[in-house]
Scaffold this motif. Structure first.
Motif, short mmCIF file in Angstrom:
data_model
loop_
_atom_site.label_atom_id
_atom_site.label_comp_id
_atom_site.label_asym_id
_atom_site.label_seq_id
_atom_site.Cartn_x
_atom_site.Cartn_y
_atom_site.Cartn_z
N ALA A 181 -13.02 -2.73 -2.09
CA ALA A 181 -11.88 -2.45 -2.96
C ALA A 181 -12.21 -2.84 -4.40
O ALA A 181 -13.11 -3.65 -4.67
CB ALA A 181 -10.65 -3.20 -2.48
N ASN A 193 -11.20 -7.30 0.78
CA ASN A 193 -11.93 -6.07 1.07
C ASN A 193 -13.05 -5.91 0.04
O ASN A 193 -12.79 -5.70 -1.15
CB ASN A 193 -10.98 -4.87 1.02
N LYS A 197 0.85 -1.18 0.00
CA LYS A 197 0.00 0.00 0.00
C LYS A 197 0.88 1.23 0.00
O LYS A 197 1.61 1.49 0.97
CB LYS A 197 -0.93 -0.01 1.22
N THR A 207 -4.82 -1.95 -6.73
CA THR A 207 -6.09 -2.10 -6.00
C THR A 207 -6.45 -0.74 -5.43
O THR A 207 -5.69 -0.16 -4.63
CB THR A 207 -5.97 -3.12 -4.87
N PRO A 209 -9.23 1.86 -3.37
CA PRO A 209 -10.11 1.66 -2.20
C PRO A 209 -11.58 1.54 -2.55
O PRO A 209 -12.36 1.07 -1.72
CB PRO A 209 -9.84 2.91 -1.35
#
Length: 397
Positions: free
Chosen positions: A78, A75, A33, A93, A95
């Motif tokens: 995502a 998630n 990330k 990826t 959010p």
């Protein structure tokens, strides 16, 4: 391993979009990330948003496609997408699906210089992408050319750039040897750049390398085997990394004084000395009245003096501080409620007793005070008195 000389955020090209993305390339085993910034037509990656130096970058010159990735993600909010480059595929990826659409739109717009019509975006977001394409076209239309001076056209320069000629560059590196041994400067013709380096080997050794621009954009080092770069920042980083830290950019930070001072001259002897600026006096707080209100220093107007609502006895002027102090009105005492008193008894008025003797006294005194009446009445009264006395004596006998 030489420490990478990061490029400051303030030195990056125009920022079009930024945010957190999870990145995974064909070289990475796991995704990371990273805070991602789209500056110009390059993606710059930072560990955190507050970081000032990027750790990776991705040039979008070799972009082939940007497509969605429908593979599941832990998630649920995502959204994944793939960026296909000439040298491999990179997985990202975002959010949220909306963020993914924006990233796809910005990446494609700066790489192809046109807004894609197949994106699920709002009209306002399409308008932003059109403005981004226009800004990128203007930025690319002003590259360094052989006919334009570099210092007037391009303002996005590395921190080690100095507008000095060759000899002054050598003197600067000699004088500031502890702060770096590589600097970027203008070329001799004024339409190119040059890199000057200094190293020690039984004395100082200076070397100069000419930097030329490419017609399609970018730069290269004019040596036997030219090395091409997209920006001058990449060129400086290449010199640092390939020399394993032997060459470091010369960055001189300016010094700032902590105190304000000025030069003053003595009127008597004309001597000039440096004097510190006196500290500013703290601001005097306004006095507070008894009621908690800030009292003013302004004089009382005539209208205020003649106002019937102000009691002159309670309004006085303090001759020392020159402000008005108004005493608060006394608070009224609570009213006591007494029990009702019984009604008084009605006493009938009594008739005054008539005393004939007492009432006749004033009249008789008035009559006897008259000498004429006295001569007429007095003998008769004496005779009547004698008669009564005689009768009384007879009764007793």
């Amino acid at each position: 391993m030489a420490k990478r000389t990061g490029r400051k955020k303030s030195q990056l090209p125009d920022l079009y979009y930024e945010g957190y993305l999870e990145k995974r390339s064909f070289k990475d085993k796991t995704s990371r990330k990273l805070w991602t910034c789209l500056c110009g037509n390059t993606l710059f990656f930072f560990n955190e948003k507050r970081d000032n130096d990027y750790i990776e970058k991705l040039d979008l010159y070799g972009l082939i496609s940007v497509t969605d990735d429908s593979s599941p993600d832990p998630n649920l909010d995502a959204a994944r997408f793939n960026v296909q480059m000439t040298n491999g595929n990179i997985k990202f990826t975002a959010p949220s699906p909306e963020s993914r659409e924006l990233w796809k739109g910005f990446i494609y717009s700066v790489a192809e210089l046109q807004v894609p019509s197949s994106l699920n975006l709002l009209p306002g977001q399409f308008h932003i992408l059109k403005e981004t394409v226009q800004k990128e076209k203007e930025r690319l239309s002003n590259p360094l050319t052989e006919q334009s001076p570099p210092t007037t056209v391009r303002t996005d320069m590395p921190a080690c750039y100095y507008n000095v000629p060759r000899l002054e560059a050598e003197l600067l590196l000699e004088r500031e040897a502890s702060k770096g041994n590589l600097l970027l400067r203008d070329g001799k013709d004024g339409r190119s750049f040059a890199i000057t380096t200094k190293q020690d080997l039984d004395g100082s050794i200076f070397r100069h390398y000419r930097i030329l621009t490419k017609p399609q954009g970018g730069f290269y080092i004019d040596v036997d085997k030219p090395v091409h770069f997209d920006t001058l920042h990449d060129l400086v980083n290449y010199m640092v990394e390939k020399t394993e830290g032997s060459l470091t950019p010369l960055i001189i930070e300016g010094q700032y004084d902590k105190n304000i001072s000025f030069i003053s001259s003595d009127n008597e002897n004309g001597e000039r000395t440096q004097q510190p600026l006196p500290d500013p006096a703290p601001a005097r707080e306004a006095p507070m009245s008894v009621t908690g209100k800030i009292m003013s220093d302004e004089p009382v107007t005539s209208a205020e003096e003649n106002s019937p609502a102000i009691n002159r006895e309670e309004k006085k002027e303090d001759e020392t501080h020159h402000y008005i102090c108004v005493r608060p009105p006394p608070t009224p005492e609570p009213r006591k409620i007494l029990p009702p008193s019984p009604a008084p008894r009605k006493i009938p008025p009594s008739k005054p007793a008539i005393n004939s003797a007492s009432s006749d006294v004033p009249e008789k005194s008035k009559i006897l005070s008259n000498p004429q009446i006295k001569k007429q009445i007095l003998p008769a009264a004496l005779s009547e008195l004698k008669l009564k006395l005689g009768q009384k004596v007879k009764i007793q006998d």
